[in-house]
Design an enzyme around this catalytic site. Sequence first.
Site, PDB file in Angstrom:
ATOM      1  N   GLY A  42       1.068  -1.527  -0.428  1.00  0.00           N
ATOM      2  CA  GLY A  42       0.457  -0.439   0.267  1.00  0.00           C
ATOM      3  C   GLY A  42       0.964   1.275   0.087  1.00  0.00           C
ATOM      4  O   GLY A  42      -0.011   2.115  -0.837  1.00  0.00           O
ATOM      5  N   GLU A  97       4.288   3.911   6.234  1.00  0.00           N
ATOM      6  CA  GLU A  97       3.419   3.569   5.641  1.00  0.00           C
ATOM      7  C   GLU A  97       2.418   4.547   4.662  1.00  0.00           C
ATOM      8  O   GLU A  97       1.829   5.563   4.865  1.00  0.00           O
ATOM      9  CB  GLU A  97       2.733   3.299   6.911  1.00  0.00           C
ATOM     10  CG  GLU A  97       2.823   1.486   8.257  1.00  0.00           C
ATOM     11  CD  GLU A  97       2.150   0.934   7.314  1.00  0.00           C
ATOM     12  OE1 GLU A  97       1.800   0.959   5.511  1.00  0.00           O
ATOM     13  OE2 GLU A  97       1.827  -0.009   7.478  1.00  0.00           O
ATOM     14  N   ASP A  98       1.470   3.187   4.674  1.00  0.00           N
ATOM     15  CA  ASP A  98      -0.221   4.179   4.121  1.00  0.00           C
ATOM     16  C   ASP A  98      -0.716   4.280   4.712  1.00  0.00           C
ATOM     17  O   ASP A  98      -1.251   6.021   5.100  1.00  0.00           O
ATOM     18  CB  ASP A  98      -0.740   3.334   3.106  1.00  0.00           C
ATOM     19  CG  ASP A  98      -0.974   1.764   3.629  1.00  0.00           C
ATOM     20  OD1 ASP A  98      -0.637   1.245   4.952  1.00  0.00           O
ATOM     21  OD2 ASP A  98      -1.674   1.163   2.513  1.00  0.00           O
ATOM     22  N   ASP A 101      -4.362   1.943  11.277  1.00  0.00           N
ATOM     23  CA  ASP A 101      -5.325   1.630  12.073  1.00  0.00           C
ATOM     24  C   ASP A 101      -5.377   1.254  13.477  1.00  0.00           C
ATOM     25  O   ASP A 101      -5.267   2.238  14.361  1.00  0.00           O
ATOM     26  CB  ASP A 101      -6.028   0.608  11.466  1.00  0.00           C
ATOM     27  CG  ASP A 101      -7.101   0.295  11.218  1.00  0.00           C
ATOM     28  OD1 ASP A 101      -7.623   1.029  11.801  1.00  0.00           O
ATOM     29  OD2 ASP A 101      -7.723  -0.816  10.356  1.00  0.00           O
ATOM     30  N   SER A 102      -5.212   0.173  13.361  1.00  0.00           N
ATOM     31  CA  SER A 102      -4.918  -0.289  15.176  1.00  0.00           C
ATOM     32  C   SER A 102      -3.779  -0.296  15.937  1.00  0.00           C
ATOM     33  O   SER A 102      -3.496   0.246  16.648  1.00  0.00           O
ATOM     34  CB  SER A 102      -4.643  -2.029  14.928  1.00  0.00           C
ATOM     35  OG  SER A 102      -4.267  -2.871  14.567  1.00  0.00           O
ATOM     36  N   GLY A 103      -2.671   0.061  14.644  1.00  0.00           N
ATOM     37  CA  GLY A 103      -1.394   0.265  15.067  1.00  0.00           C
ATOM     38  C   GLY A 103      -0.471  -1.017  15.422  1.00  0.00           C
ATOM     39  O   GLY A 103       0.726  -0.807  15.416  1.00  0.00           O
ATOM     40  N   THR A 105       0.396  -3.459  13.165  1.00  0.00           N
ATOM     41  CA  THR A 105       1.750  -3.698  12.726  1.00  0.00           C
ATOM     42  C   THR A 105       2.937  -2.438  13.041  1.00  0.00           C
ATOM     43  O   THR A 105       4.102  -2.841  12.784  1.00  0.00           O
ATOM     44  CB  THR A 105       1.031  -3.566  10.842  1.00  0.00           C
ATOM     45  OG1 THR A 105      -0.119  -4.467  10.595  1.00  0.00           O
ATOM     46  CG2 THR A 105       2.351  -3.309  10.114  1.00  0.00           C
ATOM     47  N   LEU A 106       2.405  -1.710  12.510  1.00  0.00           N
ATOM     48  CA  LEU A 106       3.705  -0.340  13.140  1.00  0.00           C
ATOM     49  C   LEU A 106       4.249  -0.912  14.627  1.00  0.00           C
ATOM     50  O   LEU A 106       5.662  -0.739  14.892  1.00  0.00           O
ATOM     51  CB  LEU A 106       3.327   0.718  12.981  1.00  0.00           C
ATOM     52  CG  LEU A 106       3.419   1.849  11.492  1.00  0.00           C
ATOM     53  CD1 LEU A 106       3.162   2.921  12.236  1.00  0.00           C
ATOM     54  CD2 LEU A 106       4.861   1.327  10.948  1.00  0.00           C
ATOM     55  N   LYS A 129      -5.954   6.389  11.644  1.00  0.00           N
ATOM     56  CA  LYS A 129      -7.318   6.360  11.271  1.00  0.00           C
ATOM     57  C   LYS A 129      -7.293   6.466  12.910  1.00  0.00           C
ATOM     58  O   LYS A 129      -7.230   5.045  13.774  1.00  0.00           O
ATOM     59  CB  LYS A 129      -8.259   5.239  11.172  1.00  0.00           C
ATOM     60  CG  LYS A 129      -8.558   5.419   9.452  1.00  0.00           C
ATOM     61  CD  LYS A 129      -9.957   4.644   9.794  1.00  0.00           C
ATOM     62  CE  LYS A 129      -9.115   2.964   8.842  1.00  0.00           C
ATOM     63  NZ  LYS A 129      -9.462   2.497   8.202  1.00  0.00           N
ATOM     64  N   PHE A 150     -13.561   3.101   5.716  1.00  0.00           N
ATOM     65  CA  PHE A 150     -12.858   1.596   5.477  1.00  0.00           C
ATOM     66  C   PHE A 150     -11.920   2.548   3.725  1.00  0.00           C
ATOM     67  O   PHE A 150     -13.369   2.996   3.098  1.00  0.00           O
ATOM     68  CB  PHE A 150     -13.083   1.050   4.703  1.00  0.00           C
ATOM     69  CG  PHE A 150     -12.163  -0.193   4.291  1.00  0.00           C
ATOM     70  CD1 PHE A 150     -10.975  -0.916   5.042  1.00  0.00           C
ATOM     71  CD2 PHE A 150     -11.885  -0.356   3.015  1.00  0.00           C
ATOM     72  CE1 PHE A 150     -10.087  -1.456   5.136  1.00  0.00           C
ATOM     73  CE2 PHE A 150     -10.896  -0.971   2.646  1.00  0.00           C
ATOM     74  CZ  PHE A 150      -9.914  -2.183   3.049  1.00  0.00           C
ATOM     75  N   ASP A 157      -6.394  -0.715  -0.714  1.00  0.00           N
ATOM     76  CA  ASP A 157      -6.882  -1.391  -1.664  1.00  0.00           C
ATOM     77  C   ASP A 157      -7.875  -2.068  -0.770  1.00  0.00           C
ATOM     78  O   ASP A 157      -7.835  -2.120   0.427  1.00  0.00           O
ATOM     79  CB  ASP A 157      -6.457  -2.260  -2.485  1.00  0.00           C
ATOM     80  CG  ASP A 157      -5.855  -3.340  -0.966  1.00  0.00           C
ATOM     81  OD1 ASP A 157      -4.687  -2.932  -0.020  1.00  0.00           O
ATOM     82  OD2 ASP A 157      -6.821  -4.650  -0.949  1.00  0.00           O
ATOM     83  N   ARG A 163      -6.334   0.228  -5.907  1.00  0.00           N
ATOM     84  CA  ARG A 163      -5.278   1.103  -5.396  1.00  0.00           C
ATOM     85  C   ARG A 163      -4.212   2.301  -6.767  1.00  0.00           C
ATOM     86  O   ARG A 163      -3.908   3.121  -5.601  1.00  0.00           O
ATOM     87  CB  ARG A 163      -3.765   0.071  -5.576  1.00  0.00           C
ATOM     88  CG  ARG A 163      -3.852  -1.212  -4.616  1.00  0.00           C
ATOM     89  CD  ARG A 163      -2.680  -2.193  -4.623  1.00  0.00           C
ATOM     90  NE  ARG A 163      -2.473  -3.093  -3.664  1.00  0.00           N
ATOM     91  CZ  ARG A 163      -2.413  -3.459  -2.090  1.00  0.00           C
ATOM     92  NH1 ARG A 163      -2.300  -2.360  -2.008  1.00  0.00           N
ATOM     93  NH2 ARG A 163      -2.775  -4.716  -1.559  1.00  0.00           N
TER      94      ARG A 163
END
Length: 173
Positions: A42, A97-98, A101-103, A105-106, A129, A150, A157, A163
């Site tokens: 992304g 990062e694109d 969200d929840s955070g 991943t980062l 977000k 979303f 995507d 995308r």
Amino acid sequence: MDHQIDVMITEEAVDAKICELADQISKDYAGKELHLVIILKGSVFFACELAKRITIPVTMDFMSVSSYGDGMVSAGHITVKKELDEDIEGKDVLIVEDIVDSGNTLFHLKHLLEGRNPASLKIITLLDKPDRRVADVNTDYCGFVIPDEFVVGYGLDYAQKYRNLPYIGVVKS
Ligand code: IMP
Ligand code: MG
């Protein structure tokens, strides 16, 4: 099936914001070289537009990760699906990062990369977000804070589609 997509942030607004971010980064890292760690897939559109506008020397590497869980009940860790090609030890690293969200991943990615001893490690995201945040992660540079919807386009995507839209849009079912 195609979806109706409403424009949330126009192409012009995204481009203008990326110019601002690139100016700020070029100042903040003046005299240094910046190593961009771009999170597939992304972030690619954002990263390329950003890199083109940064005026200090830039190198780029790519990584693909997935976090388990659906964001609501989320994941304890991430899986690396594509590892970086180069070592980051001693480098000034900026994770690109694109969207945060929840955070999750980062949060886990930052922890993982910190263990590899970069000279510095910061995060840039095009979108944030914050309403959905569950992990304690701070971004250093952010394009737009958006509501809990979303979004697609500019690399983001929905089931791998959209995308390539040049703006940020909201999927209406
Ligand atoms: P997090 O670990 O929940 O912060 O997940 C972030 C990842 O979820 C992003 O890198 C995106 O790949 C994906 N994601 C989260 N929200 C959206 C969205 O609104 N549209 C598209 N992808 C999203
Ligand atoms: Mg992503």
